[in-house]
Design a protein around this motif. Sequence first.
Motif: not given
Length: 634
Positions: A7-29
């Motif tokens: 009885g519950f709605p069958n909603r398709k979950k949006r694919e989300r890219p895996n976050q391989i890099f840690n953005v704050p560390i890259i910017i700091t470097s």
Amino acid sequence: MTKRMDGFPNRKKRERPNQIFNVPIIITSLLGALALVWIFISFLFISNLMYKWTALAIAASLLVTAIIVYIKRKKNYSLQNYHTAIVEAFLRSDAVPLAVLDRNGIVMEMNEASSRTLGYHRSDLLGASISRLVEPGSRQLLLETFEQALLGETKQSNINITHGSGFPLELQMLCSPMIEDEEVIGILLISHDLSDRKRNVERIRYMAYYDDMTGLPNRTLFQMKLTETLARAKEEDRVVGICYLDLDRFKLVNASFGREFGDILLMQIAERLNRDLYENDFVARMEGDEFALLFCDLESEKHLLELSKKLLKSIEEPYELSGFPLHITASIGSVTNKNEEDDSYALIKKADMALVKVKESGKNDCLLYSESWSNSSFERLTLQHEMYRAIQRNEFVLQYQPQYDLISGKMVGVEALVRWNHPIRGMVPPGSFIPLAEESGMIVQIGDWVLEEACRQNKAWQDAGLPPMPVSVNLSIRQFVQNDLASKVADVLEKTGLHAKYLDLEITESMTMDVSHVSRCLLDLTDLGVNISVDDFGTGYSSFHYLKNFPIDRLKIDRSFVRDIQQDPNDAEIVAAIIAMAHNLNIQVIAEGVETEAQMEFLKKHKCDEMQGFFWSPPVSSENIEQMLSPGYA
């Protein structure tokens, strides 16, 4: 959008890219690397001092920016750690039932409180749809609540589920959306068991309207039911009646068997009263051993009396308490709604008044209320209130009836008689207030005042030079049973200065039943020197035993025998026998109520010692007694 089988709605979950890099560390470097490049260039390729300092300033700015980005990254990381700790704390908590559902209503996580509320083990529900616990009638409501939560709204609903043990359970469910990156990723379900609260509310209601021991309705519910029934009966022109029932001598059961067995008896009586009622009739326990029954469809007042007698017979059937057979009776006061102006309170009051009449008449009977009682009861209540005020306002006065020696004709004593000089009613006769005073207990206060006033007045006569003589004072049974009577009398004699031999206390035959108390009390009084007389002799429990063993100084023949000694030979024989018997026991005799010369001559012939009555003098004021004792009075 498709729906699942649950009885519950069958909603398709949006694919989300895996976050391989840690953005704050890259910017700091990167910023750090650029700062190092600028420093290297300034030292190797720039010779101008101003440009060199400019390059170093740029490098410094890049380093500061890198540091700031790194620090902010640490703060965000720390806050995320707190979020995790908070969630884990909630899941471990037993205080609030908590469950985490995905977008399809599948249980992803739940705490122990939630599994305990639902009646399942946590492992049984993880990965299962929450809808399988919900009763069919509540599934649509739950679906609507979930859909609102998936749209980002917090929604609360009362949902009926089936507990793991099989019994129905009502839960108040709060569905709150779990949002990440502005998207609903699941539902947080917080529940509260309404069944406990409803059970508590029902328990409170039961305690407010029902008797906990017998299970019968109590006075409050009976009053409400009677009010509703009277309103309907008035519209439908029906006869309604109530019976107010009280068990006779129930205190004796408690005293003999104990309160626990008394409670068992009350439960058995409640069962008997309840078993013979018709569908719309009603029985309640009012208080203690009192019950009330409401009959909603009577034919007449006679019908109500028949039902009352049937109840009495039912109560009289034998009981058994702890193997001991017990027989008990009851008294019933009844009333109908004949007077349309009567509300529920008035009807109960009238039924109770009828019950009191039955009790006064010997118990074990039923009686229908009569409208003629209403005014008399109000009159008694008013008189009782006015009598209480009369004590405070000194409205009581004493009159004195002379007592004469039958041989010499001289006054040898007086009897103090209390009168009520009412400011509006005038002189109230004793028969109108003495029984009420005895019933209410005010006779003790009145009697204490009479005793002191009579002693004071007698002492005043003696101080005025008049011949000394005893004054007779009547004792009520309430005064006589007091343990400190002798000390009270001694205090009065000391306060007034009257010698004990000039005080004569009159008791009635009924007071002599408790032999041990009478012996002790009379001996204490005679030790003071006070004289003891038995009033109204021949009308009560006449016994040679107490005349022989108690310190009695004088017998007073009741006026009912004196009145008919000329017409009734039996009364004449009784009076002659009393006089002879008393003289043989060395007890003086005085006859009261002497109204004719023939009565006086009969008493003289049989050697009666003294007399009092209207033939020689009615009760008079203290001033009249003073004149009668003065020399030369004719």
